[in-house]
Design a protein around this motif. Sequence first.
Motif, mmCIF file in Angstrom:
data_model
loop_
_atom_site.group_PDB
_atom_site.id
_atom_site.type_symbol
_atom_site.label_atom_id
_atom_site.label_comp_id
_atom_site.label_asym_id
_atom_site.label_seq_id
_atom_site.Cartn_x
_atom_site.Cartn_y
_atom_site.Cartn_z
ATOM 1 N N VAL A 281 0.872 -1.172 0.000
ATOM 2 C CA VAL A 281 0.000 0.000 0.000
ATOM 3 C C VAL A 281 0.912 1.225 0.000
ATOM 4 C CG1 VAL A 281 -1.796 1.278 1.206
ATOM 5 C CG2 VAL A 281 -1.790 -1.230 1.264
ATOM 6 N N VAL A 282 0.912 1.968 -1.096
ATOM 7 C CA VAL A 282 1.816 3.095 -1.269
ATOM 8 C C VAL A 282 1.020 4.392 -1.104
ATOM 9 C CG1 VAL A 282 3.487 4.211 -2.796
ATOM 10 C CG2 VAL A 282 3.187 1.720 -2.873
ATOM 11 N N VAL A 283 1.490 5.260 -0.227
ATOM 12 C CA VAL A 283 0.845 6.560 -0.021
ATOM 13 C C VAL A 283 1.474 7.561 -0.987
ATOM 14 C CG1 VAL A 283 0.361 8.427 1.617
ATOM 15 C CG2 VAL A 283 0.384 6.038 2.399
ATOM 16 N N SER B 276 -2.651 6.667 9.308
ATOM 17 C CA SER B 276 -3.939 5.984 9.191
ATOM 18 C C SER B 276 -3.790 4.652 8.468
ATOM 19 C CB SER B 276 -4.955 6.883 8.469
ATOM 20 O OG SER B 276 -4.676 7.010 7.085
ATOM 21 N N VAL B 277 -2.873 4.589 7.503
ATOM 22 C CA VAL B 277 -2.586 3.326 6.819
ATOM 23 C C VAL B 277 -2.013 2.322 7.819
ATOM 24 C CG1 VAL B 277 -1.035 2.268 5.121
ATOM 25 C CG2 VAL B 277 -2.341 4.315 4.519
ATOM 26 N N SER C 239 -1.158 -1.271 -4.519
ATOM 27 C CA SER C 239 -2.387 -0.524 -4.248
ATOM 28 C C SER C 239 -1.974 0.819 -3.673
ATOM 29 C CB SER C 239 -3.315 -1.290 -3.302
ATOM 30 O OG SER C 239 -2.633 -1.657 -2.115
ATOM 31 N N TYR C 240 -2.896 1.797 -3.700
ATOM 32 C CA TYR C 240 -2.474 3.172 -3.432
ATOM 33 C C TYR C 240 -3.493 3.935 -2.601
ATOM 34 C CZ TYR C 240 0.646 1.960 -7.234
ATOM 35 O OH TYR C 240 1.574 1.309 -8.003
ATOM 36 N N VAL C 241 -2.951 4.802 -1.745
ATOM 37 C CA VAL C 241 -3.737 5.817 -1.063
ATOM 38 C C VAL C 241 -3.227 7.166 -1.561
ATOM 39 C CG1 VAL C 241 -4.380 6.859 1.132
ATOM 40 C CG2 VAL C 241 -4.091 4.375 0.978
ATOM 41 N N VAL C 242 -4.073 7.919 -2.236
ATOM 42 C CA VAL C 242 -3.688 9.224 -2.771
ATOM 43 C C VAL C 242 -4.110 10.285 -1.764
ATOM 44 C CG1 VAL C 242 -3.911 10.842 -4.684
ATOM 45 C CG2 VAL C 242 -3.975 8.376 -5.127
ATOM 46 N N ALA C 243 -3.128 10.953 -1.174
ATOM 47 C CA ALA C 243 -3.380 11.976 -0.159
ATOM 48 C C ALA C 243 -3.510 13.333 -0.832
ATOM 49 C CB ALA C 243 -2.230 11.998 0.851
ATOM 50 N N ILE C 244 -4.609 14.028 -0.541
ATOM 51 C CA ILE C 244 -4.774 15.370 -1.090
ATOM 52 C C ILE C 244 -5.132 16.348 0.031
ATOM 53 C CG2 ILE C 244 -5.476 14.547 -3.362
ATOM 54 C CD1 ILE C 244 -8.385 15.358 -2.602
#
Length: 299
Positions: free
Chosen positions: A7-9, A23-24, A130-135
Amino acid sequence: MPASRAVVVLGMHRSGTSAIARSVAALSVYLGNDLFGAHPENPTGYWEDRNLVALDDRVLESFGLRWDSIPRIDPRRFESRKVRKLQREAAGYCRKTLASRPLWGFKDPRTIRVLPFWQNVLLDCGAQDSYVVAIRNPRSIAASLFARQRMTADDAYRLWLVHMVPFLHRIADAPFVVVDYDLLMQDPRRELGRMARALAIEADGDEAERFASEFLNPSLRHTSFSLDDLEEGTAAARLTKSAYGLLLGLARDRLDPSRDFWPSWRELAVQVAALLPPAQPSRESRFSLRRWPSRLAPS
């Protein structure tokens, strides 16, 4: 079958990537045990692996860039012998320290700038990505960068665009979720639930509750703006507002990625490519802003 799952932020500096990485971790994703500690600029910690940050810096340096360089990277340059050597080194490090876990990940704001590099690394590791895109509202980011190093708003918007736009399309076929920092601060339990569902992760209820009730500190959020607060006086500002609006639509679950988001994003990427110059091979970027030691680059 993949040996593990990563899981890549992904996100621009000052976008709340540290809080989102934490949070991840609350979702039982292993982030390693050699992380940067807290710092006055980030008192709750960066949640970044020291060695992966150093690798990102070395990849950028191979293109003549630093964390705050504005030119975009030609994707063909990731095929160079020097970058391939760094890729093998990164894959070896990940296999040794992270990828032995079934669910692992990492965060560094530089990662999205060199995303093709890391996707090749994950492939070498046999890991499903898989990815978490932080905005975060780019006006908040611009205010933070001005306070820390007197970066102009237009330079901050250009830097945001060159981070967020050129390679984001590469995650379209992977599991991903967009998380807005301000929405996370408003309702962390809801956002943790969104992340867990989108990534098909079974959350640890106790750890998620600790994150929601103990980790987040609203006093650390100094600004909060709406989409309407974003400026439109320059080409960079207009493109930034459009791009952030699309991402915010995903973060609020109001856009369908395939139908609404990616077609518009492809059109926007063409405009960003026309606005921002490509990095020149083997020379220091003339468009880079004031130096900041990598260890202290704002996350």
